[in-house]
Design a protein around this motif. Sequence first.
Motif, PDB file in Angstrom:
ATOM      1  N   SER A  25       0.834  -1.207   0.000  1.00  0.00           N
ATOM      2  CA  SER A  25       0.000   0.000   0.000  1.00  0.00           C
ATOM      3  C   SER A  25       0.865   1.252   0.000  1.00  0.00           C
ATOM      4  CB  SER A  25      -0.929   0.010   1.217  1.00  0.00           C
ATOM      5  OG  SER A  25      -1.837  -1.068   1.153  1.00  0.00           O
ATOM      6  N   LEU A  26       1.889   1.269   0.834  1.00  0.00           N
ATOM      7  CA  LEU A  26       2.782   2.422   0.891  1.00  0.00           C
ATOM      8  C   LEU A  26       3.531   2.608  -0.421  1.00  0.00           C
ATOM      9  CD1 LEU A  26       4.234   2.175   4.513  1.00  0.00           C
ATOM     10  CD2 LEU A  26       2.303   3.534   3.682  1.00  0.00           C
ATOM     11  N   ALA A  27       3.887   1.502  -1.080  1.00  0.00           N
ATOM     12  CA  ALA A  27       4.574   1.589  -2.376  1.00  0.00           C
ATOM     13  C   ALA A  27       3.691   2.262  -3.430  1.00  0.00           C
ATOM     14  CB  ALA A  27       4.991   0.191  -2.845  1.00  0.00           C
ATOM     15  N   ARG A  28       2.388   2.185  -3.274  1.00  0.00           N
ATOM     16  CA  ARG A  28       1.449   2.865  -4.179  1.00  0.00           C
ATOM     17  C   ARG A  28       1.280   4.340  -3.828  1.00  0.00           C
ATOM     18  NH1 ARG A  28      -3.505  -0.408  -6.238  1.00  0.00           N
ATOM     19  NH2 ARG A  28      -2.554  -2.410  -6.649  1.00  0.00           N
ATOM     20  N   GLY A  29       1.898   4.739  -2.719  1.00  0.00           N
ATOM     21  CA  GLY A  29       1.745   6.110  -2.260  1.00  0.00           C
ATOM     22  C   GLY A  29       0.503   6.321  -1.412  1.00  0.00           C
ATOM     23  N   TRP A  30      -0.083   5.221  -0.935  1.00  0.00           N
ATOM     24  CA  TRP A  30      -1.306   5.289  -0.129  1.00  0.00           C
ATOM     25  C   TRP A  30      -0.969   5.349   1.353  1.00  0.00           C
ATOM     26  CZ3 TRP A  30      -4.651   0.784  -2.497  1.00  0.00           C
ATOM     27  CH2 TRP A  30      -5.068   1.155  -3.778  1.00  0.00           C
ATOM     28  N   ARG A  31      -1.837   6.012   2.104  1.00  0.00           N
ATOM     29  CA  ARG A  31      -1.821   5.953   3.557  1.00  0.00           C
ATOM     30  C   ARG A  31      -2.862   4.916   3.978  1.00  0.00           C
ATOM     31  NH1 ARG A  31      -1.477  10.699   1.790  1.00  0.00           N
ATOM     32  NH2 ARG A  31      -3.676  11.217   2.032  1.00  0.00           N
ATOM     33  N   ALA A  32      -2.624   4.288   5.119  1.00  0.00           N
ATOM     34  CA  ALA A  32      -3.489   3.186   5.548  1.00  0.00           C
ATOM     35  C   ALA A  32      -3.928   3.343   6.992  1.00  0.00           C
ATOM     36  CB  ALA A  32      -2.765   1.846   5.389  1.00  0.00           C
ATOM     37  N   VAL A  33      -5.131   2.857   7.264  1.00  0.00           N
ATOM     38  CA  VAL A  33      -5.621   2.678   8.622  1.00  0.00           C
ATOM     39  C   VAL A  33      -5.808   1.181   8.823  1.00  0.00           C
ATOM     40  CG1 VAL A  33      -7.661   2.898  10.105  1.00  0.00           C
ATOM     41  CG2 VAL A  33      -6.724   4.905   8.990  1.00  0.00           C
ATOM     42  N   VAL A  34      -5.340   0.690   9.961  1.00  0.00           N
ATOM     43  CA  VAL A  34      -5.578  -0.700  10.359  1.00  0.00           C
ATOM     44  C   VAL A  34      -6.498  -0.641  11.567  1.00  0.00           C
ATOM     45  CG1 VAL A  34      -4.570  -2.866  11.164  1.00  0.00           C
ATOM     46  CG2 VAL A  34      -3.301  -1.409   9.542  1.00  0.00           C
ATOM     47  N   GLN A  35      -7.720  -1.134  11.381  1.00  0.00           N
ATOM     48  CA  GLN A  35      -8.715  -1.084  12.449  1.00  0.00           C
ATOM     49  C   GLN A  35      -8.790  -2.433  13.152  1.00  0.00           C
ATOM     50  OE1 GLN A  35     -12.591   0.499  11.358  1.00  0.00           O
ATOM     51  NE2 GLN A  35     -13.542  -0.817  12.896  1.00  0.00           N
ATOM     52  N   CYS A  36      -8.533  -2.409  14.452  1.00  0.00           N
ATOM     53  CA  CYS A  36      -8.595  -3.599  15.304  1.00  0.00           C
ATOM     54  C   CYS A  36      -9.853  -3.530  16.170  1.00  0.00           C
ATOM     55  CB  CYS A  36      -7.369  -3.663  16.211  1.00  0.00           C
ATOM     56  SG  CYS A  36      -5.794  -3.607  15.336  1.00  0.00           S
ATOM     57  N   VAL A  37     -10.216  -4.641  16.758  1.00  0.00           N
ATOM     58  CA  VAL A  37     -11.350  -4.682  17.675  1.00  0.00           C
ATOM     59  C   VAL A  37     -10.907  -4.287  19.081  1.00  0.00           C
ATOM     60  CG1 VAL A  37     -13.069  -6.198  18.754  1.00  0.00           C
ATOM     61  CG2 VAL A  37     -12.613  -6.374  16.304  1.00  0.00           C
ATOM     62  N   THR A  38      -9.709  -4.709  19.478  1.00  0.00           N
ATOM     63  CA  THR A  38      -9.256  -4.462  20.846  1.00  0.00           C
ATOM     64  C   THR A  38      -7.987  -3.613  20.879  1.00  0.00           C
ATOM     65  OG1 THR A  38      -7.877  -6.446  20.904  1.00  0.00           O
ATOM     66  CG2 THR A  38     -10.182  -6.696  21.598  1.00  0.00           C
ATOM     67  N   THR A  39      -7.823  -2.874  21.953  1.00  0.00           N
ATOM     68  CA  THR A  39      -6.592  -2.098  22.122  1.00  0.00           C
ATOM     69  C   THR A  39      -5.398  -3.026  22.331  1.00  0.00           C
ATOM     70  OG1 THR A  39      -7.025  -1.827  24.487  1.00  0.00           O
ATOM     71  CG2 THR A  39      -7.742  -0.038  23.037  1.00  0.00           C
ATOM     72  N   GLU A  40      -5.632  -4.208  22.882  1.00  0.00           N
ATOM     73  CA  GLU A  40      -4.542  -5.165  23.065  1.00  0.00           C
ATOM     74  C   GLU A  40      -3.971  -5.590  21.706  1.00  0.00           C
ATOM     75  OE1 GLU A  40      -7.059  -5.024  26.575  1.00  0.00           O
ATOM     76  OE2 GLU A  40      -7.599  -5.538  24.520  1.00  0.00           O
ATOM     77  N   ARG A  41      -4.843  -5.868  20.747  1.00  0.00           N
ATOM     78  CA  ARG A  41      -4.374  -6.249  19.402  1.00  0.00           C
ATOM     79  C   ARG A  41      -3.695  -5.056  18.730  1.00  0.00           C
ATOM     80  NH1 ARG A  41      -2.926 -10.499  16.278  1.00  0.00           N
ATOM     81  NH2 ARG A  41      -4.917 -11.532  16.266  1.00  0.00           N
TER      82      ARG A  41
END
Length: 152
Positions: A25-41
Motif C-alpha cells: 500500500s505504501l509503495a502505491r503512495g497510499w496511507r493506511a488505517v488498520v482497524q482492530c477490535v481491541t486495544t490489546e491487538r
Amino acid sequence: MPEVLFYHLTESRLEEALPDLLERSLARGWRAVVQCVTTERRDALDQHLWTFREDSFLPHATDAAASAATLQPVLLTTDPAQRANDPQVRFMVEGASPEAGWGDAKRGVYLFDGHDDHQLQLARERWRAEKAAGNDITYWQQTEDRRWAKRA
C-alpha cells in the motif's frame, strides 16, 4: 465506492501477512488505517511492526498518540471513524467492521483468520453486506506457499 478485498489467511497469521500488504500500500503512495477490535491487538501490532523484519522500516503510529496520527502513513486504531491520516486504504482485522463506512478510501480490506470460526462467520456476513451495498468485491485465499490466489 471503494474496491473491497477479502483476504483469507490459511497458511500464516495476521502478524506475518499484514506487514507485506501494508508495504504494498505504501509503495502505491497510499496511507493506511488498520482497524482492530481491541486495544490489546492494536498495541501488539504496533510493537510487531517495529520489529517484524530486520531490513525493513514501516512508519506507523497508534491513535493513542493522536498528535502523531496525522503524520503517519499507517495508523493503527480501534475507532471505526478514525481517518486522521486521510487513508486511501482501510484494513479490518480480528473481525473489525467499518461501522462508520469506508469514508474516502479507495480500497477496503478484510483480513480474517481461516482457523477462527468467529472470524469466518463475520467475514461471510461482511461479504453479503458489501455485495448488497453494490461494492466491487474480490476474495483472495492463501496458497500453501503463502501467496495470494484470487478465488472470486
